[in-house]
Design a protein around this motif. Structure first.
Motif, PDB file in Angstrom:
ATOM      1  N   ASP A 143      39.533  29.855  37.908  1.00 49.63           N
ATOM      2  CA  ASP A 143      38.322  30.667  37.807  1.00 49.63           C
ATOM      3  C   ASP A 143      37.075  29.924  38.310  1.00 49.63           C
ATOM      4  OD1 ASP A 143      36.879  33.034  37.007  1.00 49.63           O
ATOM      5  OD2 ASP A 143      36.172  31.928  35.267  1.00 49.63           O
ATOM      6  N   GLU A 144      36.846  28.724  37.835  1.00 49.53           N
ATOM      7  CA  GLU A 144      35.643  27.991  38.242  1.00 49.53           C
ATOM      8  C   GLU A 144      35.671  27.670  39.731  1.00 49.53           C
ATOM      9  OE1 GLU A 144      32.861  27.444  36.662  1.00 49.53           O
ATOM     10  OE2 GLU A 144      33.693  28.603  34.991  1.00 49.53           O
ATOM     11  N   SER A 145      36.844  27.295  40.233  1.00 43.82           N
ATOM     12  CA  SER A 145      36.970  26.990  41.656  1.00 43.82           C
ATOM     13  C   SER A 145      36.682  28.222  42.498  1.00 43.82           C
ATOM     14  CB  SER A 145      38.384  26.466  41.947  1.00 43.82           C
ATOM     15  OG  SER A 145      38.564  26.219  43.317  1.00 43.82           O
ATOM     16  N   ALA A 146      37.188  29.379  42.067  1.00 44.56           N
ATOM     17  CA  ALA A 146      36.960  30.624  42.798  1.00 44.56           C
ATOM     18  C   ALA A 146      35.481  31.013  42.759  1.00 44.56           C
ATOM     19  CB  ALA A 146      37.832  31.739  42.225  1.00 44.56           C
ATOM     20  N   LYS A 147      34.845  30.818  41.615  1.00 47.19           N
ATOM     21  CA  LYS A 147      33.407  31.135  41.516  1.00 47.19           C
ATOM     22  C   LYS A 147      32.591  30.216  42.400  1.00 47.19           C
ATOM     23  CE  LYS A 147      33.446  33.100  36.832  1.00 47.19           C
ATOM     24  NZ  LYS A 147      33.144  32.862  35.391  1.00 47.19           N
ATOM     25  N   SER A 148      32.943  28.927  42.421  1.00 46.04           N
ATOM     26  CA  SER A 148      32.216  27.973  43.264  1.00 46.04           C
ATOM     27  C   SER A 148      32.339  28.341  44.737  1.00 46.04           C
ATOM     28  CB  SER A 148      32.748  26.554  43.038  1.00 46.04           C
ATOM     29  OG  SER A 148      32.525  26.142  41.702  1.00 46.04           O
ATOM     30  N   GLY A 149      33.506  28.854  45.126  1.00 46.71           N
ATOM     31  CA  GLY A 149      33.722  29.261  46.508  1.00 46.71           C
ATOM     32  C   GLY A 149      33.289  30.681  46.797  1.00 46.71           C
ATOM     33  N   ASN A 150      32.767  31.377  45.770  1.00 45.33           N
ATOM     34  CA  ASN A 150      32.345  32.777  45.900  1.00 45.33           C
ATOM     35  C   ASN A 150      33.495  33.656  46.402  1.00 45.33           C
ATOM     36  OD1 ASN A 150      30.416  34.829  45.579  1.00 45.33           O
ATOM     37  ND2 ASN A 150      29.866  34.745  47.752  1.00 45.33           N
ATOM     38  N   VAL A 151      34.674  33.426  45.827  1.00 49.18           N
ATOM     39  CA  VAL A 151      35.885  34.124  46.257  1.00 49.18           C
ATOM     40  C   VAL A 151      36.462  34.938  45.101  1.00 49.18           C
ATOM     41  CG1 VAL A 151      38.274  33.820  47.021  1.00 49.18           C
ATOM     42  CG2 VAL A 151      36.470  32.413  48.012  1.00 49.18           C
ATOM     43  N   PRO A 152      36.747  36.223  45.289  1.00 48.27           N
ATOM     44  CA  PRO A 152      37.466  36.982  44.259  1.00 48.27           C
ATOM     45  C   PRO A 152      38.961  36.688  44.312  1.00 48.27           C
ATOM     46  CG  PRO A 152      36.894  38.434  46.093  1.00 48.27           C
ATOM     47  CD  PRO A 152      36.311  37.088  46.402  1.00 48.27           C
ATOM     48  N   VAL A 153      39.519  36.334  43.190  1.00 47.10           N
ATOM     49  CA  VAL A 153      40.952  36.028  43.063  1.00 47.10           C
ATOM     50  C   VAL A 153      41.523  36.963  42.000  1.00 47.10           C
ATOM     51  CG1 VAL A 153      42.606  34.285  42.270  1.00 47.10           C
ATOM     52  CG2 VAL A 153      40.735  33.623  43.807  1.00 47.10           C
ATOM     53  N   ILE A 154      42.514  37.770  42.394  1.00 49.58           N
ATOM     54  CA  ILE A 154      43.085  38.769  41.493  1.00 49.58           C
ATOM     55  C   ILE A 154      44.579  38.516  41.333  1.00 49.58           C
ATOM     56  CG2 ILE A 154      43.548  41.223  41.125  1.00 49.58           C
ATOM     57  CD1 ILE A 154      40.611  40.547  40.923  1.00 49.58           C
ATOM     58  N   THR A 155      45.049  38.474  40.096  1.00 50.03           N
ATOM     59  CA  THR A 155      46.479  38.297  39.826  1.00 50.03           C
ATOM     60  C   THR A 155      47.025  39.487  39.047  1.00 50.03           C
ATOM     61  OG1 THR A 155      48.145  36.778  38.918  1.00 50.03           O
ATOM     62  CG2 THR A 155      46.100  37.012  37.668  1.00 50.03           C
ATOM     63  N   GLY A 156      48.298  39.800  39.272  1.00 50.67           N
ATOM     64  CA  GLY A 156      48.958  40.869  38.527  1.00 50.67           C
ATOM     65  C   GLY A 156      48.610  42.258  39.009  1.00 50.67           C
ATOM     66  N   ALA A 157      48.631  42.462  40.343  1.00 53.19           N
ATOM     67  CA  ALA A 157      48.191  43.745  40.899  1.00 53.19           C
ATOM     68  C   ALA A 157      49.364  44.553  41.438  1.00 53.19           C
ATOM     69  CB  ALA A 157      47.161  43.507  42.007  1.00 53.19           C
ATOM     70  N   GLY A 158      50.345  44.836  40.591  1.00 44.11           N
ATOM     71  CA  GLY A 158      51.468  45.658  41.007  1.00 44.11           C
ATOM     72  C   GLY A 158      51.475  46.984  40.265  1.00 44.11           C
ATOM     73  N   LEU A 159      52.596  47.280  39.643  1.00 44.81           N
ATOM     74  CA  LEU A 159      52.719  48.501  38.837  1.00 44.81           C
ATOM     75  C   LEU A 159      52.524  48.148  37.366  1.00 44.81           C
ATOM     76  CD1 LEU A 159      53.399  51.562  39.129  1.00 44.81           C
ATOM     77  CD2 LEU A 159      55.737  50.965  38.506  1.00 44.81           C
ATOM     78  N   SER A 160      53.380  47.265  36.854  1.00 47.88           N
ATOM     79  CA  SER A 160      53.213  46.684  35.526  1.00 47.88           C
ATOM     80  C   SER A 160      53.520  45.197  35.654  1.00 47.88           C
ATOM     81  CB  SER A 160      54.151  47.320  34.501  1.00 47.88           C
ATOM     82  OG  SER A 160      54.130  46.609  33.268  1.00 47.88           O
ATOM     83  N   PRO A 161      52.497  44.355  35.660  1.00 43.43           N
ATOM     84  CA  PRO A 161      51.067  44.641  35.498  1.00 43.43           C
ATOM     85  C   PRO A 161      50.471  45.246  36.764  1.00 43.43           C
ATOM     86  CG  PRO A 161      51.365  42.350  36.049  1.00 43.43           C
ATOM     87  CD  PRO A 161      52.752  42.912  35.890  1.00 43.43           C
ATOM     88  N   GLY A 162      49.292  45.813  36.630  1.00 40.68           N
ATOM     89  CA  GLY A 162      48.580  46.387  37.754  1.00 40.68           C
ATOM     90  C   GLY A 162      48.051  47.756  37.404  1.00 40.68           C
ATOM     91  N   VAL A 163      48.781  48.787  37.832  1.00 40.80           N
ATOM     92  CA  VAL A 163      48.368  50.151  37.513  1.00 40.80           C
ATOM     93  C   VAL A 163      48.330  50.353  36.004  1.00 40.80           C
ATOM     94  CG1 VAL A 163      48.879  52.597  37.863  1.00 40.80           C
ATOM     95  CG2 VAL A 163      49.334  50.972  39.697  1.00 40.80           C
ATOM     96  N   SER A 164      49.231  49.683  35.287  1.00 40.90           N
ATOM     97  CA  SER A 164      49.224  49.779  33.822  1.00 40.90           C
ATOM     98  C   SER A 164      47.880  49.315  33.253  1.00 40.90           C
ATOM     99  CB  SER A 164      50.371  48.940  33.236  1.00 40.90           C
ATOM    100  OG  SER A 164      50.274  47.581  33.642  1.00 40.90           O
ATOM    101  N   ASN A 165      47.312  48.246  33.819  1.00 45.54           N
ATOM    102  CA  ASN A 165      46.020  47.743  33.351  1.00 45.54           C
ATOM    103  C   ASN A 165      44.902  48.749  33.625  1.00 45.54           C
ATOM    104  OD1 ASN A 165      47.888  45.511  34.233  1.00 45.54           O
ATOM    105  ND2 ASN A 165      46.374  44.271  33.160  1.00 45.54           N
ATOM    106  N   TRP A 166      44.932  49.365  34.807  1.00 44.81           N
ATOM    107  CA  TRP A 166      43.914  50.374  35.131  1.00 44.81           C
ATOM    108  C   TRP A 166      44.002  51.565  34.176  1.00 44.81           C
ATOM    109  CZ3 TRP A 166      45.412  50.142  40.976  1.00 44.81           C
ATOM    110  CH2 TRP A 166      44.742  49.067  41.575  1.00 44.81           C
TER     111      TRP A 166
END
Length: 408
Positions: A143-166
Motif C-alpha cells: 500500500d505505501e509503495s503504491a501510494k508513493s508511486g501514485n499507482v492504483p493496485v487492485i487485488t481480488g478482481a474476479g467473480l468471488s472475490p470481485g463481483v461478490s465484493n461489489w
C-alpha cells in the motif's frame, strides 16, 4: 423468505442502464492503452479476448512461460498482441511503458508480488484475480509503495472475490441497517480446469479460512462439517450446504468496512459429496504445494498426477453429463439474521465468470477515479463495476438473469 425478483427495473431505470452501457462503449472505444497480461492460460486468454473486443484501439503484451499458451494468446488479435516468454518467478518482469498490468498467473496462495512490484516501479496500474487470503495480504502490504508511486493496485478482481465484493458494497449502501455480509459461492464444474485452479481448490482444504468478526480476524478450517450451514438460494441449486473457505473477501471487506460485525465467505461444490472428497484429498497431501515424491528416480508432484487423472476422467465422460453451473450469493445480515440477498447465476464454470469480472474491473480501472494505493476491488466504484460486468456478460450470453434480489 420472499420470492426473488429479477433485475428488470422501471422504464427510467432501464433507460439509465442503456445510457450507461452506451457511455461505457463509447468511452472504451476511445481508449488506446498498452496493457500487459501476465498468465495466458485458459482464464487469461478469456480475459484477453474480452479486453481486446472492448478496447479496439488498445495494444497488448502477453507474458507466459509456455510457448503454447503464448501462441494461443497471440492468435486472439495478432496485429495488436506481442508476446514475451518469461517465467516471472525466476526472471522477473519489466513493465516499462505499460498503462496497466493484468495478472492472472496463479496460484495466488504462493504470495508472489513480483508482477505488482514491477507495475509500481513502471508507474502502471495493477490488477489481479487473487483468490487466496495469503496472496491478498501480500499485495495489500504494498500500500505505501503504491501510494508513493501514485499507482492504483487492485487485488481480488474476479467473480468471488470481485463481483461478490461489489454486490456486498451495493447491499451495504442500499440497506444501511445491515451489520454483516455472508458470501456463498457454489460451483458445479465437470471440467478440471488448469493446474493452478486445482491447486487453489485443494489449498482451500488446508489453508486457514478468515472471518471478520466484531473488529478482528478469526480463522477456521476449510470444507469441514463443523462449519456447514444450509442456505436457500435461486435455481439451479435451490438448497445447499456450504462450508468456510479461504477466499479473501473477509480480508478486503473487513479492511474497507471495519465497523461490520461479520464478513464471512462460504463455498460449496456440487454435488455435495465433492466437498468431502476435495477436503480429504487436500488433507492427505495433495493440498500442500511443496509435496514431492520420488518415482523411478524422478521427483513427481502428486497434484500433477491427480490433475491428469481428472482430465482423463472428464474426457471419458459422455458430453450429456458435462453440466456446469456457477452461482454467487451475497447475503446482508443484521444480528446474524439474513435480511436481503443478491445473486448472480451462470450456466458455466467459475472461470468464465472470473474472466468477465476481471475484465469489468480492468476497464473500470482504466477509466480512472481509483485512488492510489493497494486495495481490494472495493476501491473501484461498485456501480460502475457491476454495470460493466452485466454488459460484458450479456454480450457473452452469460448470467442471463442479471442480479436477482431476494428478501427474507
Amino acid at each position: 423468505m420472499k420470492l426473488p425478483s429479477k433485475r428488470v427495473g422501471t422504464l427510467d431505470e432501464r433507460k439509465n442502464q442503456a445510457f450507461s452501457e452506451l457511455t461505457f462503449i463509447l468511452m472504451e472505444a476511445a481508449m488506446s492503452p498498452v496493457i500487459m497480461l501476465v498468465g495466458a492460460g485458459h482464464m487469461g486468454r478469456s480475459a484477453l479476448a474480452i479486453l481486446a473486443r472492448s478496447l479496439p484501439s488498445a495494444s497488448f503484451v502477453v507474458v507466459d512461460r509456455s510457448t503454447e499458451s503464448l501462441r494461443l494468446g497471440e492468435a486472439i488479435a495478432p496485429e495488436r498482441i506481442a508476446t514475451r516468454q518469461v517465467d516471472i518467478s525466476s526472471d522477473g518482469l519489466d513493465a516499462s511503458g505499460m498503462d496497466l498490468v493484468v495478472n492472472l498467473a496463479g496460484p495466488f496462495f504462493l504470495g508472489s508480488d513480483g508482477a505488482a512490484r514491477a507495475a509500481i516501479a513502471a508507474g502502471a496500474a495493477y490488477i489481479d484475480v487473487g483468490d487466496d487470503a495469503e496472496g491478498t495480504t501480500t499485495i495489500l502490504a504494498l500500500d505505501e509503495s503504491a501510494k508513493s508511486g501514485n499507482v492504483p493496485v487492485i487485488t481480488g478482481a474476479g467473480l468471488s472475490p470481485g463481483v461478490s465484493n461489489w454486490l456486498a458494497c451495493s447491499l451495504l449502501e442500499s440497506h444501511p441497517d445491515l451489520d454483516g455480509v455472508k458470501i456463498v459461492w457454489i460451483t458445479r464444474e465437470p471440467d478440471p480446469g488448469g493446474l493452478a485452479v486445482l491447486r487453489h481448490m485443494l489449498h482451500m482444504a488446508v489453508a486457514p479460512c478468515p472471518t471478520w468478526r466484531n473488529g478482528r480476524m478469526e480463522f477456521t478450517k476449510g470444507f469441514v462439517p463443523e462449519t456447514a450451514e444450509s442456505f436457500d438460494v435461486p435455481p439451479p441449486f435451490h438448497r445447499i450446504e456450504a462450508y468456510d473457505t479461504a477466499h479473501p473477501e473477509p480480508v478486503t471487506l473487513g479492511r474497507f468496512r471495519p465497523d461490520l460485525s461479520l464478513v464471512q465467505c462460504k463455498g460449496s461444490l456440487f454435488p455435495n459429496w465433492a466437498n468431502a472428497a476435495f477436503s480429504t484429498i487436500g488433507r492427505i497431501g495433495f493440498g500442500h504445494s511443496n509435496m514431492v515424491v520420488e518415482i523411478d528416480g524422478k521427483d513427481v508432484q502428486p497434484i500433477e498426477v491427480l490433475w491428469k487423472l481428472l482430465w482423463k476422467r472428464h474426457e471419458l465422460k459422455p458430453s450429456a453429463q458435462r453440466i456446469s453451473a456457477t452461482q454467487v450469493n451475497v447475503i446482508g445480515t443484521r444480528g446474524n439474521k439474513p435480511i436481503v440477498m443478491k445473486s448472480i447465476t451462470d450456466a458455466g464454470d467459475m472461470s468464465r465468470g472470473t474472466g468477465l469480472g476481471i475484465s469489468a474491473a480492468a476497464l473500470s480501472l482504466l477509466q480512472g477515479g481509483v485512488p492510489a494505493g493497494a486495495n481490494g476491488v472495493e476501491a473501484i466504484p461498485y456501480q460502475s463495476g457491476i454495470d460493466r460486468f452485466l454488459r460484458l456478460a450479456s454480450d457473452a450470453g452469460c448470467f442471463a438473469d442479471g442480479v436477482v434480489t431476494t428478501r427474507f
